[in-house]
Design a protein around this motif. Structure first.
Motif, PDB file in Angstrom:
ATOM      1  N   PRO A 200      90.656  65.410 -83.319  1.00 24.05           N
ATOM      2  CA  PRO A 200      90.373  64.113 -83.967  1.00 24.05           C
ATOM      3  C   PRO A 200      88.932  63.966 -84.420  1.00 24.05           C
ATOM      4  O   PRO A 200      88.665  63.330 -85.442  1.00 24.05           O
ATOM      5  CB  PRO A 200      90.731  63.088 -82.881  1.00 24.05           C
ATOM      6  N   GLN A 201      88.004  64.559 -83.686  1.00 18.53           N
ATOM      7  CA  GLN A 201      86.593  64.448 -84.090  1.00 18.53           C
ATOM      8  C   GLN A 201      86.359  65.157 -85.424  1.00 18.53           C
ATOM      9  O   GLN A 201      85.712  64.634 -86.328  1.00 18.53           O
ATOM     10  CB  GLN A 201      85.691  65.057 -83.011  1.00 18.53           C
ATOM     11  N   TYR A 202      86.933  66.353 -85.519  1.00 17.11           N
ATOM     12  CA  TYR A 202      86.788  67.111 -86.761  1.00 17.11           C
ATOM     13  C   TYR A 202      87.476  66.397 -87.911  1.00 17.11           C
ATOM     14  O   TYR A 202      86.897  66.258 -88.996  1.00 17.11           O
ATOM     15  CB  TYR A 202      87.377  68.510 -86.583  1.00 17.11           C
ATOM     16  N   GLU A 203      88.709  65.942 -87.676  1.00 10.61           N
ATOM     17  CA  GLU A 203      89.472  65.292 -88.746  1.00 10.61           C
ATOM     18  C   GLU A 203      88.751  64.052 -89.262  1.00 10.61           C
ATOM     19  O   GLU A 203      88.709  63.793 -90.464  1.00 10.61           O
ATOM     20  CB  GLU A 203      90.878  64.918 -88.245  1.00 10.61           C
ATOM     21  N   TYR A 204      88.190  63.306 -88.347  1.00 10.12           N
ATOM     22  CA  TYR A 204      87.475  62.084 -88.744  1.00 10.12           C
ATOM     23  C   TYR A 204      86.301  62.435 -89.655  1.00 10.12           C
ATOM     24  O   TYR A 204      86.144  61.875 -90.741  1.00 10.12           O
ATOM     25  CB  TYR A 204      86.981  61.343 -87.496  1.00 10.12           C
ATOM     26  N   LEU A 205      85.495  63.391 -89.202  1.00 14.86           N
ATOM     27  CA  LEU A 205      84.308  63.762 -89.993  1.00 14.86           C
ATOM     28  C   LEU A 205      84.701  64.431 -91.303  1.00 14.86           C
ATOM     29  O   LEU A 205      84.094  64.206 -92.350  1.00 14.86           O
ATOM     30  CB  LEU A 205      83.395  64.682 -89.177  1.00 14.86           C
ATOM     31  N   ARG A 206      85.708  65.275 -91.255  1.00 16.26           N
ATOM     32  CA  ARG A 206      86.143  65.977 -92.469  1.00 16.26           C
ATOM     33  C   ARG A 206      86.548  64.968 -93.552  1.00 16.26           C
ATOM     34  O   ARG A 206      86.103  65.056 -94.699  1.00 16.26           O
ATOM     35  CB  ARG A 206      87.326  66.901 -92.138  1.00 16.26           C
TER      36      ARG A 206
END
Lengths: 109, 295
Positions: free
Chosen positions: B8-14
């Motif tokens: 989720p952290q990556y998806e949010y930033l991406r």
């Protein structure tokens, strides 16, 4: 890769913060590239917006030849007042925005 | 089935950063699109490709021509196929005739003057296993962090670490103030070779040490045709490692050997460049229709 403005922009904070997230190497790479790319677009927009059409064309010709050439900054300094400070500020502005995103992402995780 | 990341952290930033990037690109296109096209880049996308960090500048050097083999990958394959005609199945020292034929393939495809020996000096072999090395200290007070010039630079190469000792010739510059772009390039594209195993080394230590110092070599991954113009900045690895040379994190990346075991078979030939005209870094094979022999 070093670009003509790289020495004016600090990226330590973003890198350290990304390293603190639970990211794989490829995810970290991707986000770092997105950061660099946004920075690059911001700097180009800042520069092109303040040059005359002739100077902008000249600048893009030089950039096309060698985006790493520090003489590009000399060229800009002769055309735009305080361009180095402006680039520094653009870097800080972007970094502040992205740091807020990272903070939110950390809360999401 | 779509393969999706569940981080989720990556998806949010991406999503956030891709959106911002698209907005910036759009704004650039609206404000400066005409100008960029006039410069002859065809489109704003062209400019981004040429000047955006992370996008290979070397790609831009090889975009001329519309001949049948145009993609870099295809050119790499073309080189790999040409090399495979002369390479043995096992990774062993090449015979003199194999070296001559391979040097000719390299010269034709990269428009360089390469050879297994130069000024009467050669290494023990010209085909061997390369392993990933760490960064080197470039001047007193240097740190790993200072090696990175952008965020993606750090993400890609920072994890390789920095060697605790200095390279074979010490620092690249006596101080940070004296450190030049050229010094930076020497560290970035360095290789370590087994200078101490070179025939005649023991009898000519000082002469050989001077010869090897920052000597340029073309290193080629024969499986893919990826190639890098490198310089010798360290001696090693030890014989017991089973490896025959080492490459900086950047060299390994552009040879296509930065992932997994960070090891692979490569060809390494001296470049005759007395006027220092060949730039260090990745080099693309010429389009086959542009090839010329420079001997």
């Amino acid at each position: 890769m070093s670009l003509f403005y790289s020495h004016l922009v600090e990226f330590d904070e973003v890198i350290v913060s990304l390293s603190d997230l639970k990211l794989s190497e490829s995810q970290k790479n991707h986000l770092s590239q997105l950061y660099d790319s946004q920075l690059h677009l911001s700097v180009l927009d800042l520069v092109l917006s303040q040059l005359s059409k002739e100077d902008a064309q000249d600048f893009l010709d030089k950039l096309k030849k060698n985006a790493q050439d520090k003489k590009l900054l000399d060229f800009l300094s002769n055309k735009v007042e305080d361009i180095e400070d402006q680039i520094k500020l653009a870097g800080i502005k972007l970094r502040t925005e992205l740091m807020q995103d990272i903070k939110k992402a950390r809360n999401n995780g | 089935m779509l393969f999706q990341s569940k981080n989720p952290q990556y998806e949010y930033l991406r999503k956030r950063w891709l959106g911002k990037h698209q907005n910036l690109s759009l704004e650039m296109a609206q404000k400066h699109g005409d100008l960029v096209r006039r410069v002859g880049l065809g489109s704003l996308g062209g400019l981004m490709l040429l000047t955006t960090p992370g996008m290979s500048l070397t790609q831009a050097h090889s975009t001329q021509g519309t001949q049948s083999i145009t993609s870099l990958e295809d050119r790499g394959k073309f080189v790999a196929n040409a090399l495979n005609k002369y390479l043995p199945d096992e990774v062993r020292p090449l015979t003199s005739s194999e070296e001559t034929q391979i040097a000719q393939v390299l010269n034709e495809n990269f428009n360089l003057k390469t050879s297994p020996s130069l000024e009467g000096v050669r290494l023990k072999r010209s085909y061997g296993l390369i392993g990933g090395e760490q960064h080197l200290y470039r001047y007193p007070g240097d740190t790993l962090f200072k090696h990175a010039e952008s965020a993606s630079d750090w993400a890609m190469y920072g994890g390789s670490g920095i060697a605790p000792g200095l390279g074979a010739w010490g620092y690249f510059a006596p101080s940070e103030a004296a450190f030049s772009k050229e010094d930076g390039e020497k560290e970035r594209w360095y290789i370590a070779v087994q200078t101490f195993l070179a025939p005649g080394f023991a009898e000519n230590v000082s002469q050989y040490r001077d010869f090897f110092k920052y000597r340029k070599m073309l290193v080629v991954n024969p499986k893919t045709g990826q190639a890098v113009v490198t310089d010798i900045a360290d001696a090693g690895p030890s014989e017991w490692t089973g490896k025959h040379l080492g490459g900086s994190p950047e060299v390994m990346q552009f040879l296509g050997l930065a992932s997994g075991p960070r090891k692979g078979a490569v060809l390494y030939f001296f470049i005759d460049d007395p006027k220092n005209q060949v730039p260090l870094g990745p080099i693309n094979a010429l389009n086959p229709n542009q090839r010329q022999i420079k001997i």
